[in-house]
Design a protein around this motif. Structure first.
Motif, PDB file in Angstrom:
ATOM      1  N   ARG A   6      26.357  38.101  71.396  1.00  0.00           N
ATOM      2  CA  ARG A   6      24.931  37.851  71.628  1.00  0.00           C
ATOM      3  C   ARG A   6      24.421  36.782  70.675  1.00  0.00           C
ATOM      4  O   ARG A   6      23.696  35.870  71.072  1.00  0.00           O
ATOM      5  N   ARG A   9      25.669  33.362  71.823  1.00  0.00           N
ATOM      6  CA  ARG A   9      24.857  32.856  72.939  1.00  0.00           C
ATOM      7  C   ARG A   9      23.476  32.420  72.456  1.00  0.00           C
ATOM      8  O   ARG A   9      23.002  31.346  72.803  1.00  0.00           O
ATOM      9  N   LYS A  10      22.851  33.260  71.657  1.00  0.00           N
ATOM     10  CA  LYS A  10      21.471  33.000  71.234  1.00  0.00           C
ATOM     11  C   LYS A  10      21.380  31.840  70.243  1.00  0.00           C
ATOM     12  O   LYS A  10      20.557  30.949  70.398  1.00  0.00           O
ATOM     13  N   GLN A  14      22.399  28.705  73.349  1.00  0.00           N
ATOM     14  CA  GLN A  14      21.101  28.702  74.023  1.00  0.00           C
ATOM     15  C   GLN A  14      20.406  27.344  73.941  1.00  0.00           C
ATOM     16  O   GLN A  14      19.778  26.897  74.889  1.00  0.00           O
ATOM     17  N   ARG A  17      21.741  25.214  76.661  1.00  0.00           N
ATOM     18  CA  ARG A  17      21.238  25.699  77.955  1.00  0.00           C
ATOM     19  C   ARG A  17      19.822  25.178  78.185  1.00  0.00           C
ATOM     20  O   ARG A  17      19.485  24.706  79.266  1.00  0.00           O
ATOM     21  N   GLU A  18      18.990  25.247  77.149  1.00  0.00           N
ATOM     22  CA  GLU A  18      17.613  24.772  77.269  1.00  0.00           C
ATOM     23  C   GLU A  18      17.559  23.259  77.467  1.00  0.00           C
ATOM     24  O   GLU A  18      16.723  22.760  78.228  1.00  0.00           O
ATOM     25  N   ASP A 122      17.409  38.468  75.283  1.00  0.00           N
ATOM     26  CA  ASP A 122      18.825  38.116  75.266  1.00  0.00           C
ATOM     27  C   ASP A 122      19.160  37.249  76.472  1.00  0.00           C
ATOM     28  O   ASP A 122      18.778  37.560  77.599  1.00  0.00           O
ATOM     29  N   PRO A 123      19.877  36.139  76.269  1.00  0.00           N
ATOM     30  CA  PRO A 123      20.277  35.326  77.421  1.00  0.00           C
ATOM     31  C   PRO A 123      21.160  36.141  78.367  1.00  0.00           C
ATOM     32  O   PRO A 123      21.821  37.080  77.947  1.00  0.00           O
TER      33      PRO A 123
END
Length: 191
Positions: A6, A9-10, A14, A17-18, A122-123
């Motif tokens: 997590r 990813r975060k 992330q 992704r953004e 969470d993504p």
């Protein structure tokens, strides 16, 4: 382990992704365009890998309160040294690949869940669906760049430094790469 994924990813993925969602929203990225897709890969894959490598290094060096503030690397080295000194170090690296590849490997069913407010932000977990081939992946919306596409794009970009720090998270480098590749391929189409 779930907490670690997590955090990866975060804290590590992330932001990319953004960036990709932003590029799509403002019309600078069309995943159906081979030029956009391959330029995205060429510019961002090394940046993502560097971010993951940094996270890996940070994890190995972070201090753990429950282990008397030793890092995972220090714990490993101390236990290895102790085993060597006591004569029972076998050089065994641990579990075999089949065991370590099991979907529930490393899960602790008794571990507490993160707070609900963290879970809400969470993504989404990635879907690791297996596909028969690259065509099936593309049809499912998973875009795959093959080695030939990447090599052709790198040749088209010539000496363009897609690894340079543009001060804008790679966005300017991506836009420049797309512009160069678009010009290159439109010129070669005219000939």
């Amino acid at each position: 382990m779930e907490h670690n994924w997590r955090d990866v990813r975060k804290d590590t993925l992330q932001v990319f992704r953004e960036i990709f969602m932003h590029l799509e929203e403002v019309g600078l990225l069309d995943m159906n365009s081979p030029i956009d897709r391959v330029c995205l890969y060429i510019v961002f894959q090394p940046r993502i890998q560097a971010s993951l490598d940094e996270t890996h290094t940070s994890w190995n060096l972070h201090r753990m309160r429950t282990e008397k503030h030793k890092s995972p690397r220090a714990i490993y080295e101390l236990s290895r040294e102790k085993a060597i000194n006591r004569g029972y170090w076998t050089g065994d690296p641990g579990d075999d690949l089949a065991t370590a590849s099991h979907p529930s490997y490393g899960e602790d069913s008794n571990a507490p869940l993160p707070p609900l407010d963290e879970l809400a932000n969470d993504p989404e977990a990635p879907d690791y669906t297996e596909f028969a081939d690259a065509t099936a992946e593309r049809e499912a919306g998973v875009f795959v760049n093959d080695n030939d596409e990447v090599a052709e794009m790198k040749a088209a970009l010539g000496d363009f430094d897609y690894l340079a720090d543009d001060g804008n998270w790679g966005i300017d480098a991506y836009c420049h790469a797309v512009a160069l590749a678009t010009a290159y391929f439109s010129l070669s189409d005219e000939e």
